[in-house]
Design a protein around this motif. Sequence first.
Motif, short mmCIF file in Angstrom:
data_model
loop_
_atom_site.label_atom_id
_atom_site.label_comp_id
_atom_site.label_asym_id
_atom_site.label_seq_id
_atom_site.Cartn_x
_atom_site.Cartn_y
_atom_site.Cartn_z
N SER A 278 0.82 -1.20 0.00
CA SER A 278 0.00 0.00 0.00
C SER A 278 0.86 1.26 0.00
CB SER A 278 -0.94 0.00 1.20
OG SER A 278 -0.23 0.02 2.43
N ASN A 279 1.94 1.27 0.77
CA ASN A 279 2.80 2.46 0.81
C ASN A 279 3.63 2.60 -0.45
OD1 ASN A 279 2.73 3.93 3.64
ND2 ASN A 279 2.47 1.74 4.04
N ALA A 280 4.11 1.48 -0.98
CA ALA A 280 4.86 1.53 -2.24
C ALA A 280 3.97 2.02 -3.38
CB ALA A 280 5.43 0.16 -2.57
N THR A 281 2.73 1.61 -3.37
CA THR A 281 1.80 2.06 -4.41
C THR A 281 1.64 3.57 -4.39
OG1 THR A 281 0.57 -0.03 -4.39
CG2 THR A 281 -0.59 1.92 -5.21
N GLU A 282 1.45 4.15 -3.23
CA GLU A 282 1.34 5.61 -3.12
C GLU A 282 2.61 6.29 -3.61
OE1 GLU A 282 -1.30 7.20 -2.47
OE2 GLU A 282 -2.60 5.71 -1.51
N PRO B 203 5.29 -8.59 -2.32
CA PRO B 203 5.21 -7.20 -2.80
C PRO B 203 5.53 -7.07 -4.28
CG PRO B 203 6.34 -7.31 -0.69
CD PRO B 203 6.18 -8.72 -1.16
N PHE B 204 6.52 -7.80 -4.75
CA PHE B 204 6.86 -7.75 -6.17
C PHE B 204 5.70 -8.28 -7.02
CE2 PHE B 204 10.91 -8.13 -3.91
CZ PHE B 204 11.64 -7.10 -4.48
N ARG B 205 5.17 -9.43 -6.62
CA ARG B 205 4.10 -10.05 -7.40
C ARG B 205 2.89 -9.13 -7.48
NH1 ARG B 205 -0.43 -12.67 -6.26
NH2 ARG B 205 -0.02 -12.66 -4.01
N ARG B 206 2.49 -8.57 -6.36
CA ARG B 206 1.27 -7.75 -6.33
C ARG B 206 1.45 -6.42 -7.04
NH1 ARG B 206 -0.34 -8.32 -0.08
NH2 ARG B 206 -1.74 -6.58 -0.63
N LEU B 207 2.60 -5.82 -6.92
CA LEU B 207 2.83 -4.54 -7.61
C LEU B 207 2.96 -4.75 -9.12
CD1 LEU B 207 5.26 -3.02 -4.99
CD2 LEU B 207 3.01 -2.09 -5.61
N ILE B 208 3.52 -5.88 -9.52
CA ILE B 208 3.58 -6.20 -10.95
C ILE B 208 2.17 -6.45 -11.49
CG2 ILE B 208 4.27 -8.01 -12.58
CD1 ILE B 208 6.92 -8.20 -10.95
N GLN B 209 1.38 -7.20 -10.75
CA GLN B 209 0.03 -7.54 -11.21
C GLN B 209 -0.86 -6.30 -11.33
OE1 GLN B 209 -1.48 -10.53 -8.53
NE2 GLN B 209 -0.51 -12.21 -9.64
N THR B 210 -0.63 -5.30 -10.53
CA THR B 210 -1.46 -4.09 -10.57
C THR B 210 -0.81 -2.99 -11.41
OG1 THR B 210 -0.46 -3.34 -8.47
CG2 THR B 210 -2.54 -4.56 -8.35
N ASN B 211 0.19 -3.35 -12.20
CA ASN B 211 0.85 -2.42 -13.12
C ASN B 211 1.48 -1.23 -12.40
OD1 ASN B 211 1.68 -1.55 -15.69
ND2 ASN B 211 -0.12 -0.24 -15.91
N ARG B 212 2.08 -1.49 -11.24
CA ARG B 212 2.73 -0.42 -10.49
C ARG B 212 4.24 -0.37 -10.75
NH1 ARG B 212 -1.68 2.38 -9.84
NH2 ARG B 212 -3.21 1.42 -8.47
N ALA B 213 4.79 -1.35 -11.42
CA ALA B 213 6.24 -1.41 -11.59
C ALA B 213 6.67 -0.71 -12.87
CB ALA B 213 6.71 -2.86 -11.60
N ASP B 214 7.74 0.11 -12.78
CA ASP B 214 8.40 0.64 -13.97
C ASP B 214 9.62 -0.20 -14.31
OD1 ASP B 214 6.66 2.90 -14.19
OD2 ASP B 214 7.76 3.87 -12.57
N SER B 215 10.31 -0.66 -13.28
CA SER B 215 11.44 -1.57 -13.45
C SER B 215 11.61 -2.34 -12.16
CB SER B 215 12.73 -0.80 -13.79
OG SER B 215 13.14 0.03 -12.71
N GLU C 298 7.10 -16.65 -13.89
CA GLU C 298 6.06 -16.91 -12.90
C GLU C 298 5.36 -15.64 -12.40
OE1 GLU C 298 5.13 -19.93 -12.55
OE2 GLU C 298 6.79 -20.55 -13.83
N LEU C 299 6.11 -14.56 -12.22
CA LEU C 299 5.49 -13.33 -11.75
C LEU C 299 4.98 -12.47 -12.91
CD1 LEU C 299 6.91 -14.29 -9.14
CD2 LEU C 299 7.37 -11.89 -8.63
N GLY C 300 5.37 -12.81 -14.13
CA GLY C 300 4.81 -12.16 -15.30
C GLY C 300 5.39 -10.81 -15.65
N TRP C 301 6.58 -10.49 -15.14
CA TRP C 301 7.17 -9.18 -15.41
C TRP C 301 7.72 -9.13 -16.83
CZ3 TRP C 301 6.89 -4.43 -14.83
CH2 TRP C 301 7.94 -3.55 -15.07
#
Length: 391
Positions: free
Chosen positions: A213-217, A262-274, A305-308
Amino acid sequence: MNRNLPRRSLLAGVGTATVASLTACQAGRATAPTAKPTTGTARPTAGQPDEAALRRKIASLLVVGFRGDRVNRNDWIVGAIGAGLGGVILFDRDLETKSERNIRSPQQVTALIKDLKDASSGRLIVSIDQEGGRTARLNPSNGFPSTRSEAEIGAENSPSATRQWARGLVAGLSQVGVNLNYAPVVDLNINPESRAIGALDRSFSADPDVVVSNATEEIQTHRAAGVKTSLKHFPGIGSAAGNTDFEVVDVTTTWRPVELEPFRRLIQTNRADSVLAAHVLNKRLDPNHPASLSPAVITDLLRGELGWKGPVASDDMQAVAITRRYGATEAVHLALRAGVDLLVFANQQVYDPQIFDKTLDAVVELVRRGQLTEARIDESVSRVDALRPKR
């Protein structure tokens, strides 16, 4: 840890879907992992590649640190940028000399970054580690406001407070012209005494929900300002006792599968740039290579597996965790073979003004010999392009 434990027991604690996919992925990993066809050793191609074009492609995948709070046309870093260097990384202090390095004041670093960008014919990546707290290159010692640590923000765990904190981080980056921040740290605070994470207050929490939640913000605030981010340190170093910058760190017996959450969920919600790959050794994922040099970790786990699908950056390629075991050329070869796209050379552990030319020559030779394919380089060029600022 008893390595004869069943895989399903080893992965207990992760969501059902992740358990199943990781179990299937790792079932055949009792021996050293193999790379995907485009990332492994390749047969020499017929004829010689266009070496000038190849050199610029490879150059665009390198990020390099340098000394100095100003530059001129005769500086090696300016020459490297002119030759296609993909990016630079800025530091406030020099590890070896203990003196100021690139950042002295807001006005000075703004002028420095402008000169660096003016030397580039492309879209130069200007990167930094601005996590907050102790790990903040823009700080009161060089004229920037102080920032709270991730640990403080996670303890409060308030979306509005996190947004306000993130705006403070991003304001400094935007002000001077930085366009890539190696943050947020999404490692779980499993070992509060960790010299890499917990003891430095670099983690939001041991709770994945708080971290996500904090990383997303934080990521959304960066994106709103046009600054890209990097999730680190994959596949999780929150349990590490040591720091890979200064020693080889093995988390085989302390790492938990929940650290992937955290990596899996942020990747799945399109929050990752790299995603930034750690140099940590985790024999439960790869018995032979640290994560940053492992096809099993980067290609199979992170991408498969994490789909990145986006860019993967390395941690410092001159870190002791790498240099103590691998030669420079071998480390670069293994990183690219594993699926890493952006190779970072901080030039802090050892300062080498020739690092750009040496690395460029080494990778060109790997392609010439057929140990890497140009197609593999092209994959990384395409992914890294998404990190670059718009023209």
